[in-house]
Scaffold this motif. Structure first.
Motif, PDB file in Angstrom:
ATOM      1  N   VAL A 191      -2.436 -33.440 -19.409  1.00  0.00           N
ATOM      2  CA  VAL A 191      -1.766 -34.067 -20.553  1.00  0.00           C
ATOM      3  C   VAL A 191      -0.916 -33.045 -21.294  1.00  0.00           C
ATOM      4  CG1 VAL A 191      -2.144 -35.138 -22.808  1.00  0.00           C
ATOM      5  CG2 VAL A 191      -3.514 -35.861 -20.833  1.00  0.00           C
ATOM      6  N   ILE A 192      -1.498 -31.864 -21.557  1.00  0.00           N
ATOM      7  CA  ILE A 192      -0.779 -30.820 -22.292  1.00  0.00           C
ATOM      8  C   ILE A 192       0.445 -30.352 -21.512  1.00  0.00           C
ATOM      9  CG2 ILE A 192      -0.937 -28.466 -23.181  1.00  0.00           C
ATOM     10  CD1 ILE A 192      -3.897 -29.032 -23.783  1.00  0.00           C
ATOM     11  N   MET A 193       0.293 -30.156 -20.205  1.00  0.00           N
ATOM     12  CA  MET A 193       1.422 -29.692 -19.387  1.00  0.00           C
ATOM     13  C   MET A 193       2.540 -30.718 -19.369  1.00  0.00           C
ATOM     14  SD  MET A 193      -0.289 -27.622 -16.148  1.00  0.00           S
ATOM     15  CE  MET A 193      -1.471 -28.897 -15.696  1.00  0.00           C
ATOM     16  N   SER A 194       2.183 -32.002 -19.319  1.00  0.00           N
ATOM     17  CA  SER A 194       3.227 -33.042 -19.297  1.00  0.00           C
ATOM     18  C   SER A 194       3.964 -33.121 -20.621  1.00  0.00           C
ATOM     19  CB  SER A 194       2.595 -34.398 -18.959  1.00  0.00           C
ATOM     20  OG  SER A 194       1.753 -34.837 -20.003  1.00  0.00           O
ATOM     21  N   ARG A 195       3.274 -32.821 -21.707  1.00  0.00           N
ATOM     22  CA  ARG A 195       3.898 -32.892 -23.029  1.00  0.00           C
ATOM     23  C   ARG A 195       4.728 -31.652 -23.347  1.00  0.00           C
ATOM     24  NH1 ARG A 195      -1.119 -35.067 -26.836  1.00  0.00           N
ATOM     25  NH2 ARG A 195      -1.298 -37.150 -25.917  1.00  0.00           N
ATOM     26  N   THR A 196       4.262 -30.498 -22.891  1.00  0.00           N
ATOM     27  CA  THR A 196       4.882 -29.238 -23.311  1.00  0.00           C
ATOM     28  C   THR A 196       5.691 -28.564 -22.215  1.00  0.00           C
ATOM     29  OG1 THR A 196       2.935 -27.922 -22.687  1.00  0.00           O
ATOM     30  CG2 THR A 196       2.963 -28.860 -24.913  1.00  0.00           C
ATOM     31  N   GLY A 197       5.488 -28.972 -20.985  1.00  0.00           N
ATOM     32  CA  GLY A 197       6.172 -28.306 -19.884  1.00  0.00           C
ATOM     33  C   GLY A 197       5.581 -26.944 -19.561  1.00  0.00           C
ATOM     34  N   SER A 198       4.416 -26.666 -20.081  1.00  0.00           N
ATOM     35  CA  SER A 198       3.775 -25.368 -19.835  1.00  0.00           C
ATOM     36  C   SER A 198       3.042 -25.378 -18.506  1.00  0.00           C
ATOM     37  CB  SER A 198       2.794 -25.054 -20.965  1.00  0.00           C
ATOM     38  OG  SER A 198       1.827 -26.086 -21.087  1.00  0.00           O
ATOM     39  N   GLY A 199       2.689 -24.159 -18.027  1.00  0.00           N
ATOM     40  CA  GLY A 199       1.917 -24.022 -16.813  1.00  0.00           C
ATOM     41  C   GLY A 199       0.424 -24.144 -17.103  1.00  0.00           C
ATOM     42  N   PRO A 200      -0.417 -24.096 -16.059  1.00  0.00           N
ATOM     43  CA  PRO A 200      -1.859 -24.282 -16.252  1.00  0.00           C
ATOM     44  C   PRO A 200      -2.487 -23.251 -17.190  1.00  0.00           C
ATOM     45  CG  PRO A 200      -1.277 -24.493 -13.934  1.00  0.00           C
ATOM     46  CD  PRO A 200      -0.045 -23.999 -14.639  1.00  0.00           C
ATOM     47  N   GLU A 201      -2.126 -21.979 -17.053  1.00  0.00           N
ATOM     48  CA  GLU A 201      -2.735 -20.946 -17.890  1.00  0.00           C
ATOM     49  C   GLU A 201      -2.339 -21.125 -19.350  1.00  0.00           C
ATOM     50  OE1 GLU A 201      -1.973 -17.065 -16.415  1.00  0.00           O
ATOM     51  OE2 GLU A 201      -2.969 -17.411 -14.481  1.00  0.00           O
ATOM     52  N   GLU A 202      -1.062 -21.378 -19.584  1.00  0.00           N
ATOM     53  CA  GLU A 202      -0.605 -21.578 -20.957  1.00  0.00           C
ATOM     54  C   GLU A 202      -1.235 -22.836 -21.563  1.00  0.00           C
ATOM     55  OE1 GLU A 202       3.526 -22.238 -23.522  1.00  0.00           O
ATOM     56  OE2 GLU A 202       3.609 -21.804 -21.364  1.00  0.00           O
ATOM     57  N   ALA A 203      -1.362 -23.875 -20.746  1.00  0.00           N
ATOM     58  CA  ALA A 203      -1.983 -25.115 -21.235  1.00  0.00           C
ATOM     59  C   ALA A 203      -3.438 -24.872 -21.630  1.00  0.00           C
ATOM     60  CB  ALA A 203      -1.897 -26.198 -20.159  1.00  0.00           C
ATOM     61  N   PHE A 204      -4.129 -24.057 -20.832  1.00  0.00           N
ATOM     62  CA  PHE A 204      -5.530 -23.776 -21.155  1.00  0.00           C
ATOM     63  C   PHE A 204      -5.635 -22.964 -22.440  1.00  0.00           C
ATOM     64  CE2 PHE A 204      -9.554 -21.380 -20.671  1.00  0.00           C
ATOM     65  CZ  PHE A 204     -10.415 -22.464 -20.642  1.00  0.00           C
ATOM     66  N   GLU A 205      -4.741 -22.011 -22.629  1.00  0.00           N
ATOM     67  CA  GLU A 205      -4.752 -21.231 -23.867  1.00  0.00           C
ATOM     68  C   GLU A 205      -4.465 -22.126 -25.072  1.00  0.00           C
ATOM     69  OE1 GLU A 205      -5.697 -18.170 -24.567  1.00  0.00           O
ATOM     70  OE2 GLU A 205      -6.333 -18.063 -22.473  1.00  0.00           O
TER      71      GLU A 205
END
Length: 247
Positions: A191-205
């Motif tokens: 969900v976070i990656m789809s909203r922000t365009g971030s990668g897995p590590e950044e999404a987890f942070e």
């Protein structure tokens, strides 16, 4: 009748792990079988060893629970000594028992004068103690000690197996909860990656930062994010009867 009672109690022990019983229920059955088997017994309690400390788990009579509470508070008594020494403890006059100068008089004033405490022995360790009590003095003679020790051997195996089974069941539940939490966390990261365009590590942070700021566990926050994403998706769906292709 003593041999018949012992035989019936041993037969009961053999069937304890058949079916779905909680640890407490299994140990309570063992205590009840002990009272049935041991001549003179009026109540019984089982203490199982956890973290090297025996703790009373069940008592089949209220007076036994009260006596064991005294033992636990004072840190002395027949069950503790049976576990620590690995030897049977018997007394027919608790009020004047020199082995337990604080426990004995207090229990005697409660009207409990006889005790037989049996260590639950496996080949390599003591897993707990089974203690039976009686109100009368000198209630447990040599025959009661003999029967008690005979009964305590299979009782130790049954109690230990029940404890191991309960631990395995708790571990299975914890593992299932962990797997469920991991799946929800992975969904939240999506969900976070789809909203922000971030990668897995950044999404987890981002997820960890949000959990700290909102004072929630990561798994709890992840569940909230997933639930919110589901609600939003459902809100965007067309109403029943509406043509989704209509302008």
């Amino acid at each position: 009748m003593t041999d018949d009672d012992l035989a019936a109690s041993l037969a009961g022990l053999s069937g304890l792990l058949i079916g779905h019983r909680s640890l407490r229920e299994t140990l309570l059955h063992i205590a009840e079988f002990a009272v049935q088997a041991i001549p003179g017994a009026q109540g019984a309690g089982l203490a199982m060893r956890t973290d090297d400390q025996p703790r009373t788990v069940v008592a089949n009579a209220e007076f036994v629970r009260a006596v064991d509470d005294v033992q636990d508070r004072l840190g002395e008594g027949p069950g503790l000594l049976a576990v620590g020494s690995g030897c049977t403890q018997v007394s027919g006059s608790l009020g004047g028992e020199a082995r337990w100068p604080r426990f004995g008089p207090r229990v005697g004033r409660m009207g409990v004068h006889s005790v037989l405490s049996l260590p639950l022995l496996l080949p390599d360790r003591v897993v707990g103690a089974m203690t039976v009590y009686a109100h009368a003095k000198n209630a447990f003679g040599p025959d009661a000690v003999r029967v008690g020790e005979l009964f305590a051997r299979p009782a130790a195996v049954s109690a230990h197996n029940a404890q191991v089974l309960a631990q395995s069941q708790r571990l299975a539940v914890q593992l299932q909860e962990a797997l469920t939490s991991r799946a929800v966390i992975d969904q939240a990261l999506g969900v976070i990656m789809s909203r922000t365009g971030s990668g897995p590590e950044e999404a987890f942070e981002r997820l960890r930062t949000m959990s700290r700021s909102q004072h929630l566990k990561v798994a709890q926050l992840a569940q909230r994010l997933v639930d919110e994403a589901i609600r939003r998706a459902r809100a965007r769906q067309p109403s029943a009867g509406q043509d989704p292709t209509a302008p």
